[in-house]
Each structure stands twice: as C-alpha cells, then as structure tokens.
Scaffold this active site. Structure first.
Site, short mmCIF file in Angstrom:
data_model
loop_
_atom_site.label_atom_id
_atom_site.label_comp_id
_atom_site.label_asym_id
_atom_site.label_seq_id
_atom_site.Cartn_x
_atom_site.Cartn_y
_atom_site.Cartn_z
N LYS A 3 0.93 -1.34 0.11
CA LYS A 3 -0.03 0.10 0.05
C LYS A 3 0.88 1.31 -0.12
O LYS A 3 1.86 1.36 0.57
CB LYS A 3 -0.97 -0.09 1.10
CG LYS A 3 -2.09 0.77 1.21
CD LYS A 3 -3.11 0.18 0.32
CE LYS A 3 -4.48 0.90 0.38
NZ LYS A 3 -5.61 -0.20 0.08
N1 GLU Z 1 -7.38 -0.02 -2.98
C1 GLU Z 1 -8.31 -0.94 -3.28
C2 GLU Z 1 -8.31 -1.80 -2.07
O1 GLU Z 1 -7.89 -1.47 -1.10
C3 GLU Z 1 -7.70 -1.64 -4.48
C4 GLU Z 1 -6.12 -2.16 -4.57
C5 GLU Z 1 -5.79 -2.66 -6.14
O2 GLU Z 1 -6.65 -2.78 -6.89
O3 GLU Z 1 -4.93 -2.97 -6.25
O4 GLU Z 1 -8.55 -2.99 -2.44
#
Ligand code: GLU
Length: 411
Positions: free
Chosen positions: A103
């Site tokens: 993240k």
């Molecule tokens: N931000 C989204 C999540 O928390 C999508 C992450 C992604 O598609 O890599 O799942």
C-alpha cells in the site's frame, strides 16, 4: 499515536489459538518486508515549494508481486499504510489472485490542491518510488482520493522513466490507456455480488431489506447505485459533510445529480439530514460502511442495529467491535472479502496489459462474479467448520495459503 497496525495484527495470534495451528512462520507475517518513505518536493501554482511525506509499504510478496492502492489523504501515516498493506496481503490470498500485498500513501488534502498540483505531486511520487515499482515487483492502484486520472499520470511518468510504455505498472487506469472495462465500479460490483449471494444463503427476501451506505465516494456511490437499480430500498447515504435519511427509500440517481451540483448529498429534497454517527445507528437490516477505518468501535458498537454489515471500506470495524457484533449474531462480511472486487479486476487489468489482449465487459463481470463467489463459499464453509465469524474464516484461508507458500519455497 494510532494503533491501527498493531490492532490489525491481533487476529493472527488469535487464529493460531483458535484453530490449534501453530505456525512459527507466521512471525514473518507480522512485519512488512520493506518500508519506503520519501519526501516529495512539489512546485505549487503560486511558485512556492511544498514538501509532502509519502510512503510505500511492501508487506509480503511470497504469493506474487506486491499489490495495493495509493491513498492521498491528510490522515495518512505509516501506521495506517502498514495496516492497509497487511490487509492487502490477506485479501489477495482470500480471493486467490497471485499477488502479495502493499500500500502507498501521501499525506495531503487534495481538496486544497489544483489539478496541476495533483499531477505534479503524482509524478513526484512516481519518481521517488520508481526503483521499487514495476509489473513484476509492485503494482499500485486507486484508493481513497485517487482515481483513474491519477493512475494515468502514474503510468505516463513511469513509462517516461523506463523509456517505453509500461501500462502494467499500475492498475485502475482509464480504458483508453489500458485500463480494464469494469475496473471503475469493480469494488462495488464485487460487494454487490457477495451481498446478493449472502441474502440467498440466509434466505432473506428483497422486500425485507433496507440499506444504509456510509460514504459516497466511488465505492459507496456505486454500491448504492447497483442496489437501487436492482430495486433494493436504500434508506440513507452519507459523505464527509453528513447524511440523509428517508425510511421509505431514496432515489439514488437523483442524489448522484444533487451531489454533482452541490458537492454533497446533504440538503436533498424528500429526506432529512442526519449526522454520520446517527446514520450508523439507524434501525435497518444492512449497513455498508464505505469510507475510512474505525467508524464502528467500542463506543458505538452497542448502538448498531443492522443485522448484516458489508465492509466495503478497509478496516471500518475495530477488533473489539467486531467481536461484540459476532456475539450479537450480526453477520459481518469482512473487508478482505467484501471489497476485494477492486483488486480482482486490477488483476484482470494487469493480465490484459501483459497479454496485450483486452476483455469485453461480460468477460470481466462473469469472471469477477465467479471468483468472488467462490471465495465467499470457501469462507462460509470455513466459518461453519470452526464456528467463527466470517473475518476469522477469511484469515484462516489466507494464512493457510501464505504459509503453504512459505513452506514450499523455504524461508
Ligand atoms: N485500493 C483497493 C483496495 O484496497 C484496490 C487495490 C488494487 O486494486 O490493487 O483493495
């Protein structure tokens, strides 16, 4: 000092105790493999220079490249990004896509920046982290307050740095430059498939359902829209400025137009304004928290009246509150399953980019439905087997998969 990461990890030890599995390997899961922190100098429109603090946490890549969103928010901190990266590791394993978890985040209030400033900030992020990103290394995506346009700037900057087009370095892009059809609403669509699946499983009829959606960003808005289009009664919605409620149901399409005009859902005809706190406590059957972490905690959990909660946000319920809800027989579909539609379609986008072969929307949705429903059934079976809540069941599945990889690969 927030404790989101520490709290997020509590479940790991509890799973070992509960199931009797004792994986010493699990210690590996309690720390991110790599934390990168960079200061980003960005030129503001007025000629001044501002420094923004930015992070990428690469949590674990034992099952595949790191995968997870990039968040632009004033409350971002390293603690939060670590928790979110850990959850991504679990999420990708639960729904069986070949990624690890990561993240990213920037401490910034994008509402105070112009589009040009957001573009420069995004490009600065890419330059700061380019050595650690790539289709086989770490693939970011949208998250809170980031969107397809930001992913487009991301892809463009990264491609310039590497001297060739590399669309697979990021997902959630506009379709014109290699984004997948259906990715824009995939988180909500996946949550909606699970929601209807759950209702069939527990035999509740549509006419007995009333829904509250907390948060009206991309995820909450599209879930409300899907539910409304399928003739479910959505009685309340909210955004950061407050909520609106009508026990007879809201016209979601009109609310979307109202929000486009006024920038908020509040002050809508035929509905009364209520606070976000009161909205969570409404006497309804289904609650869909779709904004930020920790909105249901030990202070308000006893006031929650919904019997089903679909966690479209990441981490909206603290662990203490989660235990209390289980005791009250509230069915909570956990974030690592309920909102996994986004990363599942991100996986399809990445595949399409690597293969230079693009899918139609039917293929995307049929694949998503099958993949997320399979995960739901496995989590449901595991819940029955161990007599635990759906969150524990999801973690048991994920942790078993991750540990199996660790054992086979060798540490
Ligand atoms: N931000 C989204 C999540 O928390 C999508 C992450 C992604 O598609 O890599 O799942």
């Amino acid at each position: 000092m927030s404790n989101k990461f520490k709290n997020a990890l509590l479940i790991v030890d509890r799973i070992c105790k509960l199931t009797g599995i004792n994986f010493s390997e699990l210690e590996i899961l309690k720390k991110p493999q790599r934390i990168i922190e960079v200061s980003l100098p960005v030129l503001m429109d007025d000629g001044s220079l501002k420094i923004f603090q930015a992070y990428r946490v690469q949590y674990n890549n034992i099952r595949g490249p790191y995968k997870g969103g990039l968040r632009f928010h004033p409350q971002v901190d390293l603690d939060e990004v670590q928790a979110l990266a850990f959850w991504m590791t679990i999420k990708c394993a639960v729904v069986d896509i070949p990624f690890g978890g990561g993240k990213g985040g920037i401490i910034v209030d994008t509402k105070k920046l112009s589009q040009n400033e957001i573009e420069r900030l995004t490009r600065a992020y890419v330059r700061g982290f380019a050595d650690f990103i790539g289709p086989d290394i770490d693939i970011p995506a949208p998250d809170v307050y980031t969107n397809p346009q930001i992913m487009a700037w991301f892809m463009d900057e990264y491609s310039h740095i590497k001297g060739k087009n590399i669309p697979a370095c990021v997902t959630g892009k506009p379709v014109e430059i290699g984004g997948s059809l259906g990715r824009d609403i995939a988180t909500s669509q996946g949550g909606f498939y699970i929601f209807t699946n759950l209702l069939t499983k527990i035999k509740i009829k549509k006419q007995d359902i009333s829904i509250v959606v907390q948060g009206f960003g991309n995820v909450g808005l599209n879930f409300a829209k899907l539910a409304y289009a399928a003739s479910y009664k959505v009685v309340a919605v909210s955004d950061s400025q407050g909520g609106i409620y009508n026990h007879e149901g809201l016209d979601i399409e009109k609310i979307i137009l109202h929000k486009q005009k006024t920038n908020s859902v509040i002050n809508f005809d035929n509905a009364k304004n209520i606070t976000n706190e009161k909205l969570l406590e409404l006497p309804v059957s289904v609650l869909v928290p779709s904004a930020l972490e920790g909105v249901i905690d030990e202070h308000n959990v006893n006031k929650i009246k919904a019997s089903i909660i679909i966690e479209l946000a990441n981490g909206p319920i603290t662990s203490i509150a989660s235990d209390k809800l289980f005791k009250k027989n509230v069915i909570v579909v956990p974030d690592v399953l309920a909102n996994a539609g986004g990363v599942i379609v991100s996986y399809y986008e990445w595949l399409q980019n690597l293969q230079h072969f693009y899918w139609d929307i039917n293929k995307v949705n049929i694949s998503l439905q099958e993949q997320i429903n399979n995960a739901f059934y496995k989590v449901w079976q595991t819940k029955e087997k161990y007599n635990v809540d759906l969150r524990f069941a999801a973690y048991i599945i994920a942790i078993e998969k991750i540990v199996a990889c660790l054992k086979i690969r060798g540490i």
